[in-house]
Structure formats: structure tokens, C-alpha cells
Design a protein around this motif. Structure first.
Motif, PDB file in Angstrom:
ATOM      1  N   GLN A  98       0.853  -1.327  -0.145  1.00 16.43           N
ATOM      2  CA  GLN A  98      -0.021  -0.236   0.034  1.00 16.43           C
ATOM      3  C   GLN A  98       1.009   1.224   0.060  1.00 16.43           C
ATOM      4  OE1 GLN A  98      -1.935   1.295   3.417  1.00 16.43           O
ATOM      5  NE2 GLN A  98      -3.828   2.248   2.161  1.00 16.43           N
ATOM      6  N   MET A  99       1.789   1.231   0.895  1.00 18.76           N
ATOM      7  CA  MET A  99       2.772   2.378   0.794  1.00 18.76           C
ATOM      8  C   MET A  99       3.405   2.803  -0.425  1.00 18.76           C
ATOM      9  SD  MET A  99       4.434   2.685   4.713  1.00 18.76           S
ATOM     10  CE  MET A  99       5.147   1.061   4.596  1.00 18.76           C
ATOM     11  N   LEU A 100       4.007   1.673  -1.096  1.00 18.36           N
ATOM     12  CA  LEU A 100       4.534   1.820  -2.545  1.00 18.36           C
ATOM     13  C   LEU A 100       3.655   2.196  -3.626  1.00 18.36           C
ATOM     14  CD1 LEU A 100       7.068  -1.331  -2.038  1.00 18.36           C
ATOM     15  CD2 LEU A 100       7.602   1.265  -1.897  1.00 18.36           C
ATOM     16  N   LEU A 101       2.388   1.455  -3.583  1.00 19.64           N
ATOM     17  CA  LEU A 101       1.702   1.864  -4.687  1.00 19.64           C
ATOM     18  C   LEU A 101       0.585   2.859  -4.515  1.00 19.64           C
ATOM     19  CD1 LEU A 101       0.780  -1.999  -5.324  1.00 19.64           C
ATOM     20  CD2 LEU A 101       2.324  -0.445  -6.576  1.00 19.64           C
ATOM     21  N   ILE A 104       1.097   5.741  -7.044  1.00 18.99           N
ATOM     22  CA  ILE A 104       1.047   5.210  -8.325  1.00 18.99           C
ATOM     23  C   ILE A 104      -0.227   4.993  -8.818  1.00 18.99           C
ATOM     24  CG2 ILE A 104       2.021   3.724  -9.753  1.00 18.99           C
ATOM     25  CD1 ILE A 104       4.476   3.552  -7.937  1.00 18.99           C
ATOM     26  N   LEU A 105      -0.931   4.024  -8.144  1.00 18.12           N
ATOM     27  CA  LEU A 105      -2.147   3.394  -8.398  1.00 18.12           C
ATOM     28  C   LEU A 105      -3.573   3.931  -7.661  1.00 18.12           C
ATOM     29  CD1 LEU A 105      -1.136  -0.394  -8.866  1.00 18.12           C
ATOM     30  CD2 LEU A 105      -1.368   1.190 -10.514  1.00 18.12           C
ATOM     31  N   GLY A 106      -3.174   4.872  -6.789  1.00 21.49           N
ATOM     32  CA  GLY A 106      -4.483   5.362  -6.146  1.00 21.49           C
ATOM     33  C   GLY A 106      -4.908   4.601  -4.596  1.00 21.49           C
ATOM     34  N   PHE A 107      -5.587   5.415  -4.084  1.00 22.32           N
ATOM     35  CA  PHE A 107      -6.102   4.675  -3.003  1.00 22.32           C
ATOM     36  C   PHE A 107      -7.003   3.622  -3.079  1.00 22.32           C
ATOM     37  CE2 PHE A 107      -9.249   4.418   0.511  1.00 22.32           C
ATOM     38  CZ  PHE A 107      -8.509   4.750   1.482  1.00 22.32           C
ATOM     39  N   SER A 108      -7.691   3.270  -3.821  1.00 15.62           N
ATOM     40  CA  SER A 108      -8.552   2.283  -3.954  1.00 15.62           C
ATOM     41  C   SER A 108      -7.822   0.914  -4.400  1.00 15.62           C
ATOM     42  CB  SER A 108      -9.741   2.380  -4.976  1.00 15.62           C
ATOM     43  OG  SER A 108     -10.497   3.473  -4.812  1.00 15.62           O
ATOM     44  N   ILE A 109      -7.241   0.912  -5.335  1.00 15.32           N
ATOM     45  CA  ILE A 109      -6.212  -0.142  -5.791  1.00 15.32           C
ATOM     46  C   ILE A 109      -5.417  -0.559  -4.640  1.00 15.32           C
ATOM     47  CG2 ILE A 109      -4.707  -1.312  -7.464  1.00 15.32           C
ATOM     48  CD1 ILE A 109      -6.168   0.471  -9.898  1.00 15.32           C
ATOM     49  N   ALA A 110      -4.504   0.363  -4.038  1.00 13.67           N
ATOM     50  CA  ALA A 110      -3.370   0.137  -3.084  1.00 13.67           C
ATOM     51  C   ALA A 110      -4.107  -0.342  -1.864  1.00 13.67           C
ATOM     52  CB  ALA A 110      -2.603   1.437  -2.726  1.00 13.67           C
ATOM     53  N   ILE A 135     -10.760  -3.820  -3.413  1.00 16.14           N
ATOM     54  CA  ILE A 135     -10.850  -2.363  -4.326  1.00 16.14           C
ATOM     55  C   ILE A 135     -12.173  -1.857  -4.144  1.00 16.14           C
ATOM     56  CG2 ILE A 135     -10.825  -1.669  -6.406  1.00 16.14           C
ATOM     57  CD1 ILE A 135      -8.570  -3.688  -7.236  1.00 16.14           C
ATOM     58  N   ALA A 136     -13.210  -2.583  -4.185  1.00 15.75           N
ATOM     59  CA  ALA A 136     -14.732  -2.223  -4.255  1.00 15.75           C
ATOM     60  C   ALA A 136     -14.865  -1.605  -2.567  1.00 15.75           C
ATOM     61  CB  ALA A 136     -15.688  -3.143  -4.580  1.00 15.75           C
ATOM     62  N   PHE A 137     -14.407  -2.092  -1.615  1.00 17.85           N
ATOM     63  CA  PHE A 137     -14.645  -1.312  -0.333  1.00 17.85           C
ATOM     64  C   PHE A 137     -13.918  -0.200  -0.076  1.00 17.85           C
ATOM     65  CE2 PHE A 137     -15.733  -5.820   1.888  1.00 17.85           C
ATOM     66  CZ  PHE A 137     -16.996  -5.348   1.870  1.00 17.85           C
ATOM     67  N   SER A 138     -12.756  -0.257  -0.644  1.00 16.43           N
ATOM     68  CA  SER A 138     -11.747   1.095  -0.770  1.00 16.43           C
ATOM     69  C   SER A 138     -12.172   2.040  -1.402  1.00 16.43           C
ATOM     70  CB  SER A 138     -10.322   0.661  -1.066  1.00 16.43           C
ATOM     71  OG  SER A 138      -9.836  -0.333  -0.355  1.00 16.43           O
ATOM     72  N   SER A 152      -8.303  15.199   0.918  1.00 16.16           N
ATOM     73  CA  SER A 152      -7.561  14.569  -0.034  1.00 16.16           C
ATOM     74  C   SER A 152      -6.955  13.320   0.231  1.00 16.16           C
ATOM     75  CB  SER A 152      -6.563  15.868  -0.265  1.00 16.16           C
ATOM     76  OG  SER A 152      -5.397  15.344  -1.135  1.00 16.16           O
ATOM     77  N   LEU A 153      -7.456  12.385  -0.813  1.00 12.80           N
ATOM     78  CA  LEU A 153      -6.773  11.035  -0.774  1.00 12.80           C
ATOM     79  C   LEU A 153      -6.430  10.859  -2.259  1.00 12.80           C
ATOM     80  CD1 LEU A 153      -9.417   8.697   0.957  1.00 12.80           C
ATOM     81  CD2 LEU A 153      -7.330   9.684   2.076  1.00 12.80           C
ATOM     82  N   PRO A 154      -5.148  10.150  -2.356  1.00 13.39           N
ATOM     83  CA  PRO A 154      -4.565   9.839  -3.680  1.00 13.39           C
ATOM     84  C   PRO A 154      -5.575   9.297  -4.659  1.00 13.39           C
ATOM     85  CG  PRO A 154      -3.324   9.063  -2.042  1.00 13.39           C
ATOM     86  CD  PRO A 154      -4.500   9.247  -1.294  1.00 13.39           C
ATOM     87  N   ALA A 155      -5.738   9.906  -5.586  1.00  4.67           N
ATOM     88  CA  ALA A 155      -6.716   9.241  -6.781  1.00  4.67           C
ATOM     89  C   ALA A 155      -5.673   8.566  -7.830  1.00  4.67           C
ATOM     90  CB  ALA A 155      -7.519  10.357  -7.410  1.00  4.67           C
ATOM     91  N   GLY A 156      -6.318   7.403  -8.261  1.00 11.59           N
ATOM     92  CA  GLY A 156      -5.358   6.815  -9.287  1.00 11.59           C
ATOM     93  C   GLY A 156      -6.305   6.410 -10.499  1.00 11.59           C
TER      94      GLY A 156
END
Length: 163
Positions: A98-101, A104-110, A135-138, A152-156
């Protein structure tokens, strides 16, 4: 009874893990006390201010540290099961992923990957199912925090697909 007809006394050794936990609790309380001592001028006209809750938390942590140390010295803790490192590795791998991605991939995927690897640590190793559920829950959490609460949460790419 032993051979000398004297009752055998079961001697318990101090629980070192409990004593270490007590020391860590005391150190955390000490850090909180130190931090609160730097905020003493902010109380204003009232006795209740920004230092009140951290001070109460530090006092509670000291109480827990003393209680844990007393129980550890007496050896009253229940016998613990041996540590299994496999589940810990799954969960730490999820946190690292999660920290690495995250950027890069955004909040939901990471966070979905974190969810799946944590579920793997608890025995649900069907990643083909737990990753999409995570991913759906996130994504639902991201929508609540980023769109409804305007945080503000990272969007991927997944978030940009919908918003």
C-alpha cells in the motif's frame, strides 16, 4: 506432594514480554507527558484546554504500564500460543504494498491490495476474489472521504475512471 511431604510450590518466573510491553507503554506515556509540557501556555482562561486529553491519555498509559508490570512480575499472564510468522509476513507485505503503490495506483487499488493480503494473513488466500472486494470497499471509502467530505486522498486510474 514431593518426597519430603512438603507441598511443592510452583514458582513462576517474571514474564519478560509483559515487562517489555510495560516499558514501551511507560515510554509512550513519557513522550506524551513531554509533548504536553511544551503546550502549557495554551490553557487560556479555562482549566480544560488542548493539554487535557493528552494528559489523561498519558496518565492512563502509566496506569496500564504499572498494571502490566505487576502482572508480568507475578507471572499471571496466560500461556501464549507460539508466534506464527506467516500471517505477519502477509500483513506486513500488504502494508508495504500500500505504501509503495498509493501514489502510483491510487487509494482504491493500493488499499484493495492491502485488504487482500491482510485477508491472506487471516487464511483467505483466494486473491482473485479478495482483491476486487478490497478495491470495491476501498473505492466506497474513497468516495465518502474524497467526494463527500472533500478530504484529499490519492486518486489513481480507477478513481479517475468514475470522477
Amino acid at each position: 506432594m514431593n518426597k519430603g511431604n512438603t507441598p511443592s510450590v510452583e514458582t513462576r518466573r517474571p514474564d519478560r514480554a509483559a515487562l517489555i510491553i510495560a516499558a514501551v507503554l511507560a515510554v509512550i506515556a513519557g513522550v506524551i507527558f513531554w509533548d504536553v509540557s511544551r503546550l502549557t501556555g495554551l490553557a487560556g482562561y479555562s482549566q480544560v484546554g488542548p493539554t487535557t486529553v493528552p494528559y489523561v491519555i498519558a496518565c492512563c498509559l502509566i496506569g496500564l504500564a504499572i498494571w502490566t508490570a505487576a502482572e508480568g512480575i507475578r507471572g499471571d499472564f496466560a500461556e501464549r500460543e507460539p508466534q506464527q510468522f506467516g500471517p505477519v509476513i502477509w500483513i506486513v507485505a500488504g502494508l508495504a504494498a500500500q505504501m509503495l503503490l498509493l501514489n502510483i495506483l491510487g487509494f482504491s487499488i493500493a488499499t484493495g491490495i492491502l485488504f487482500a493480503l491482510t485477508a491472506g494473513g487471516f487464511g483467505k488466500r483466494r486473491l482473485w476474489l479478495t482483491i476486487p472486494i478490497g478495491i470495491a470497499f476501498s473505492f466506497f471509502v474513497w468516495v465518502i472521504f474524497a467526494k463527500l467530505l472533500q478530504l484529499s486522498l490519492p486518486a489513481g486510474p480507477f478513481e479517475r475512471l468514475f470522477f
